[in-house]
Scaffold this active site. Structure first.
Site, PDB file in Angstrom:
ATOM      1  N   LYS A  29     -24.818  23.072 -90.222  1.00 13.43           N
ATOM      2  CA  LYS A  29     -25.844  22.163 -90.775  1.00 13.43           C
ATOM      3  C   LYS A  29     -27.228  22.588 -90.286  1.00 13.43           C
ATOM      4  CE  LYS A  29     -23.005  19.483 -93.012  1.00 13.43           C
ATOM      5  NZ  LYS A  29     -22.905  19.598 -94.477  1.00 13.43           N
ATOM      6  N   SER A  59     -26.744  16.247 -91.235  1.00 14.29           N
ATOM      7  CA  SER A  59     -26.042  15.310 -90.359  1.00 14.29           C
ATOM      8  C   SER A  59     -26.883  15.029 -89.118  1.00 14.29           C
ATOM      9  CB  SER A  59     -24.724  15.960 -89.935  1.00 14.29           C
ATOM     10  OG  SER A  59     -24.175  15.280 -88.845  1.00 14.29           O
ATOM     11  N   TYR A  67     -19.375  23.408 -86.723  1.00 13.36           N
ATOM     12  CA  TYR A  67     -19.717  22.552 -87.871  1.00 13.36           C
ATOM     13  C   TYR A  67     -21.189  22.141 -87.797  1.00 13.36           C
ATOM     14  CZ  TYR A  67     -20.451  18.261 -90.468  1.00 13.36           C
ATOM     15  OH  TYR A  67     -21.002  17.295 -91.286  1.00 13.36           O
TER      16      TYR A  67
HETATM   17  P1  NAD Z   1     -15.456  15.303 -98.228  1.00  9.05           P
HETATM   18  O1  NAD Z   1     -14.613  16.365 -97.619  1.00  9.05           O
HETATM   19  O2  NAD Z   1     -14.791  14.047 -98.641  1.00  9.05           O
HETATM   20  O3  NAD Z   1     -16.230  15.899 -99.503  1.00  9.05           O
HETATM   21  C1  NAD Z   1     -16.625  17.238 -99.600  1.00  9.05           C
HETATM   22  C2  NAD Z   1     -16.136  17.772-100.956  1.00  9.05           C
HETATM   23  O4  NAD Z   1     -16.556  19.134-101.087  1.00  9.05           O
HETATM   24  C3  NAD Z   1     -14.612  17.753-101.091  1.00  9.05           C
HETATM   25  O5  NAD Z   1     -14.262  17.108-102.301  1.00  9.05           O
HETATM   26  C4  NAD Z   1     -14.222  19.226-101.089  1.00  9.05           C
HETATM   27  O6  NAD Z   1     -13.082  19.468-101.891  1.00  9.05           O
HETATM   28  C5  NAD Z   1     -15.485  19.878-101.629  1.00  9.05           C
HETATM   29  N1  NAD Z   1     -15.682  21.274-101.186  1.00  9.05           N
HETATM   30  C6  NAD Z   1     -15.607  21.776 -99.923  1.00  9.05           C
HETATM   31  N2  NAD Z   1     -15.862  23.091 -99.929  1.00  9.05           N
HETATM   32  C7  NAD Z   1     -16.109  23.439-101.221  1.00  9.05           C
HETATM   33  C8  NAD Z   1     -16.429  24.652-101.872  1.00  9.05           C
HETATM   34  N3  NAD Z   1     -16.513  25.816-101.204  1.00  9.05           N
HETATM   35  N4  NAD Z   1     -16.630  24.644-103.210  1.00  9.05           N
HETATM   36  C9  NAD Z   1     -16.523  23.505-103.911  1.00  9.05           C
HETATM   37  N5  NAD Z   1     -16.210  22.317-103.363  1.00  9.05           N
HETATM   38  C10 NAD Z   1     -16.000  22.290-102.026  1.00  9.05           C
HETATM   39  O7  NAD Z   1     -16.651  15.011 -97.224  1.00  9.05           O
HETATM   40  P2  NAD Z   1     -17.752  13.841 -97.241  1.00  9.05           P
HETATM   41  O8  NAD Z   1     -17.478  12.944 -96.094  1.00  9.05           O
HETATM   42  O9  NAD Z   1     -17.895  13.280 -98.598  1.00  9.05           O
HETATM   43  O10 NAD Z   1     -19.039  14.702 -96.841  1.00  9.05           O
HETATM   44  C11 NAD Z   1     -19.894  15.254 -97.820  1.00  9.05           C
HETATM   45  C12 NAD Z   1     -20.938  16.095 -97.133  1.00  9.05           C
HETATM   46  O11 NAD Z   1     -21.650  15.284 -96.202  1.00  9.05           O
HETATM   47  C13 NAD Z   1     -20.386  17.270 -96.342  1.00  9.05           C
HETATM   48  O12 NAD Z   1     -21.266  18.369 -96.482  1.00  9.05           O
HETATM   49  C14 NAD Z   1     -20.394  16.760 -94.919  1.00  9.05           C
HETATM   50  O13 NAD Z   1     -20.504  17.810 -93.976  1.00  9.05           O
HETATM   51  C15 NAD Z   1     -21.635  15.886 -94.918  1.00  9.05           C
HETATM   52  N6  NAD Z   1     -21.605  14.853 -93.873  1.00  9.05           N
HETATM   53  C16 NAD Z   1     -20.563  13.978 -93.817  1.00  9.05           C
HETATM   54  C17 NAD Z   1     -20.521  13.018 -92.799  1.00  9.05           C
HETATM   55  C18 NAD Z   1     -19.358  12.052 -92.687  1.00  9.05           C
HETATM   56  O14 NAD Z   1     -19.211  11.435 -91.636  1.00  9.05           O
HETATM   57  N7  NAD Z   1     -18.543  11.865 -93.722  1.00  9.05           N
HETATM   58  C19 NAD Z   1     -21.558  12.950 -91.850  1.00  9.05           C
HETATM   59  C20 NAD Z   1     -22.619  13.843 -91.956  1.00  9.05           C
HETATM   60  C21 NAD Z   1     -22.630  14.788 -92.991  1.00  9.05           C
HETATM   61  N1  UFG Z   2     -13.875   7.047 -81.401  1.00 13.25           N
HETATM   62  C1  UFG Z   2     -12.868   6.477 -80.647  1.00 13.25           C
HETATM   63  N2  UFG Z   2     -11.581   6.655 -81.069  1.00 13.25           N
HETATM   64  C2  UFG Z   2     -11.245   7.363 -82.169  1.00 13.25           C
HETATM   65  C3  UFG Z   2     -12.286   7.953 -82.932  1.00 13.25           C
HETATM   66  C4  UFG Z   2     -13.588   7.775 -82.506  1.00 13.25           C
HETATM   67  O1  UFG Z   2     -13.127   5.816 -79.656  1.00 13.25           O
HETATM   68  O2  UFG Z   2     -10.054   7.504 -82.482  1.00 13.25           O
HETATM   69  C5  UFG Z   2     -15.285   6.831 -80.979  1.00 13.25           C
HETATM   70  C6  UFG Z   2     -15.999   8.114 -80.615  1.00 13.25           C
HETATM   71  O3  UFG Z   2     -15.787   8.423 -79.264  1.00 13.25           O
HETATM   72  C7  UFG Z   2     -17.446   7.751 -80.942  1.00 13.25           C
HETATM   73  C8  UFG Z   2     -17.317   6.782 -82.133  1.00 13.25           C
HETATM   74  O4  UFG Z   2     -15.978   6.302 -82.088  1.00 13.25           O
HETATM   75  O5  UFG Z   2     -18.023   7.064 -79.872  1.00 13.25           O
HETATM   76  C9  UFG Z   2     -17.561   7.433 -83.487  1.00 13.25           C
HETATM   77  O6  UFG Z   2     -16.726   8.577 -83.609  1.00 13.25           O
HETATM   78  P1  UFG Z   2     -16.495   9.326 -85.011  1.00 13.25           P
HETATM   79  O7  UFG Z   2     -15.544  10.450 -84.771  1.00 13.25           O
HETATM   80  O8  UFG Z   2     -16.155   8.353 -86.073  1.00 13.25           O
HETATM   81  O9  UFG Z   2     -17.953   9.883 -85.363  1.00 13.25           O
HETATM   82  P2  UFG Z   2     -18.925  10.836 -84.521  1.00 13.25           P
HETATM   83  O10 UFG Z   2     -20.150  10.048 -84.228  1.00 13.25           O
HETATM   84  O11 UFG Z   2     -18.234  11.485 -83.400  1.00 13.25           O
HETATM   85  O12 UFG Z   2     -19.190  12.000 -85.582  1.00 13.25           O
HETATM   86  C10 UFG Z   2     -19.656  11.726 -86.898  1.00 13.25           C
HETATM   87  C11 UFG Z   2     -19.084  12.745 -87.891  1.00 13.25           C
HETATM   88  C12 UFG Z   2     -19.619  14.102 -87.617  1.00 13.25           C
HETATM   89  C13 UFG Z   2     -21.093  14.088 -87.569  1.00 13.25           C
HETATM   90  C14 UFG Z   2     -21.573  13.062 -86.587  1.00 13.25           C
HETATM   91  C15 UFG Z   2     -23.063  12.978 -86.680  1.00 13.25           C
HETATM   92  O13 UFG Z   2     -17.681  12.786 -87.782  1.00 13.25           O
HETATM   93  O14 UFG Z   2     -19.253  14.950 -88.689  1.00 13.25           O
HETATM   94  O15 UFG Z   2     -21.026  11.773 -86.912  1.00 13.25           O
HETATM   95  O16 UFG Z   2     -23.574  11.850 -86.164  1.00 13.25           O
HETATM   96  F1  UFG Z   2     -21.569  15.313 -87.207  1.00 13.25           F
END
Ligand code: NAD
Ligand code: UFG
Length: 338
Positions: free
Chosen positions: A153, A124, A149
């Site tokens: 990572k 991330s 969290y």
């Molecule tokens: P998500 O929660 O939709 O998907 C993660 C999946 O992993 C889920 O289906 C969950 O059931 C499964 N899971 C969790 N723990 C597990 C375990 N111990 N064993 C087996 N399955 C397990 O999340 P996502 O948004 O698809 O994110 C996927 C990955 O990308 C995550 O590692 C997350 O940290 C990373 N990531 C997501 C974002 C974002 O904004 N969505 C940003 C940066 C990184």
């Molecule tokens: N925001 C609002 N109102 C809301 C939600 C978000 O104003 O209800 C704003 C936040 O302040 C920020 C922007 O929208 O400025 C994006 O916020 P998000 O929560 O959607 O995303 P973040 O950038 O805070 O975090 C995301 C993921 C994290 C990851 C990070 C890495 O949620 O898991 O990006 O860039 F670590």
């Protein structure tokens, strides 16, 4: 030979399954359904037009993992499985370290035992911490994360890099995602958060559909063009395609590489709200409130390494992201629950 996709029923995983199959890969999916539902798997199979093996298994279950590797020829693992709620990680850090860090260690141990040493890992942008200025490049020093969290990572990146130093047969691509939003253009799969969303786009969509009264915009006094936070929003299908390219790369190289997956363009919270209203002809009432603790002003990528190393570039714009998020939300007001 197949690619094992951990967390393949989740938001990014389900989109990646489809793109991997479209690119000609055979896949095997593992998930423990902690944050996803079987319906996501049904729809992923339907959209992919092809069946694939699924195992309900936890990445911390070494015996369960061994069975998957014995029953399938796995040449690489795309590792999405993990917990991702920043606020929750502050409340229950041990659960995050156990699931994300310990889970990845168990997975790598079984992979090594089974002779599979190629991994594409979901990292991330949060690993860049508070101090690095945007645009963020992969050669910047990482760390200084503000929550457990983010630290999981950072720690996992270190563990996987150490593994590559210890054994030159390992190949690891650390994909640093910026802000994934949007959904498959069919409207059949998308992000289905539990309870009140923490992230911007699901919140905006739920306001637009009338489930939530109004969006709270966290601060309008950042050092950005309109004062609201700026992020590098990336369409989840572009992100999924980045995993196809990273898999191609990991199969042909060894060693560890960190790669940003972003568009390189920052949009503000207000830009996104306005684009959403315009693309979909809906209203999104909002109110400006105080900054959210831990948030940064502007966070966006320099995506040039992804282009030069993987031959990947994001293709979809903010309008596509807004339109596709809304199609998913409006066609599935209760997510996968219906
Ligand atoms: P998500 O929660 O939709 O998907 C993660 C999946 O992993 C889920 O289906 C969950 O059931 C499964 N899971 C969790 N723990 C597990 C375990 N111990 N064993 C087996 N399955 C397990 O999340 P996502 O948004 O698809 O994110 C996927 C990955 O990308 C995550 O590692 C997350 O940290 C990373 N990531 C997501 C974002 C974002 O904004 N969505 C940003 C940066 C990184
Ligand atoms: N925001 C609002 N109102 C809301 C939600 C978000 O104003 O209800 C704003 C936040 O302040 C920020 C922007 O929208 O400025 C994006 O916020 P998000 O929560 O959607 O995303 P973040 O950038 O805070 O975090 C995301 C993921 C994290 C990851 C990070 C890495 O949620 O898991 O990006 O860039 F670590």
């Amino acid at each position: 030979m197949a690619i094992l996709i951990t967390g393949g029923c989740g938001y990014i995983g389900s989109h990646t399954c489809i793109e991997m199959i479209k690119a000609g890969y055979d896949i095997v999916v593992l998930d423990n359904y902690y944050n996803s539902k079987p319906e996501a798997l049904n729809r992923t199979r339907e959209l992919a037009g092809k069946d694939f093996p699924f195992y309900e298994c936890d990445i911390r279950d070494a015996e369960g993992l061994r069975r998957i590797f014995k029953e399938n020829k796995i040449e690489a693992v795309i590792h999405f499985a993990g917990l991702k709620a920043v606020g929750e990680s502050v409340q229950i850090p041990l659960k995050y370290y156990d699931n994300n860090v310990n889970g990845t260690v168990v997975l790598c141990q079984v992979m090594a035992e089974m002779g599979c040493k190629r991994m594409i890992f979901s990292s991330s942008a949060t690993v860049y911490g508070e101090k690095n200025p945007s645009p963020l490049t992969e050669d910047m020093e990482i760390g200084g994360c503000t929550n457990p969290y983010g630290r999981t990572k950072f720690m996992i990146e270190g563990i996987l890099s150490d593994l590559c130093v210890s054994d030159p047969e390992w190949s690891v691509v650390l994909l640093r995602y910026f802000n994934p939003i949007g959904a498959h253009e069919s409207g059949r799969i998308g992000e289905d958060p539990n309870g009140i969303p923490n992230n911007l786009m699901p919140y905006v969509s739920q306001v637009a559909i009338g489930k939530l009264a109004r969006l709270s915009i966290f601060g309008d006094d950042y050092d950005t063009p309109d004062g609201t936070g700026v992020r590098d929003f990336i369409h989840v299908v572009d992100l999924a395609r980045g995993h196809v390219k990273a898999t191609d790369y990991a199969l042909a190289h060894t060693g560890a590489e960190a790669v940003n997956l972003g568009t390189g363009t920052g949009y503000s919270v207000l830009d996104l709200v306005n684009a959403f209203k315009e693309a979909n002809g809906v209203d999104v009432p909002y109110v400006i409130v105080d900054r959210r603790p831990g948030d940064l002003g502007a966070v966006y990528s320099d995506p040039s390494k992804a282009a030069s190393l993987l031959g990947w570039k994001a293709e979809k714009g903010l309008e596509d992201m807004c339109r596709d998020s809304w199609r998913w939300q409006s066609q599935n007001p209760k997510g996968y629950a219906e």
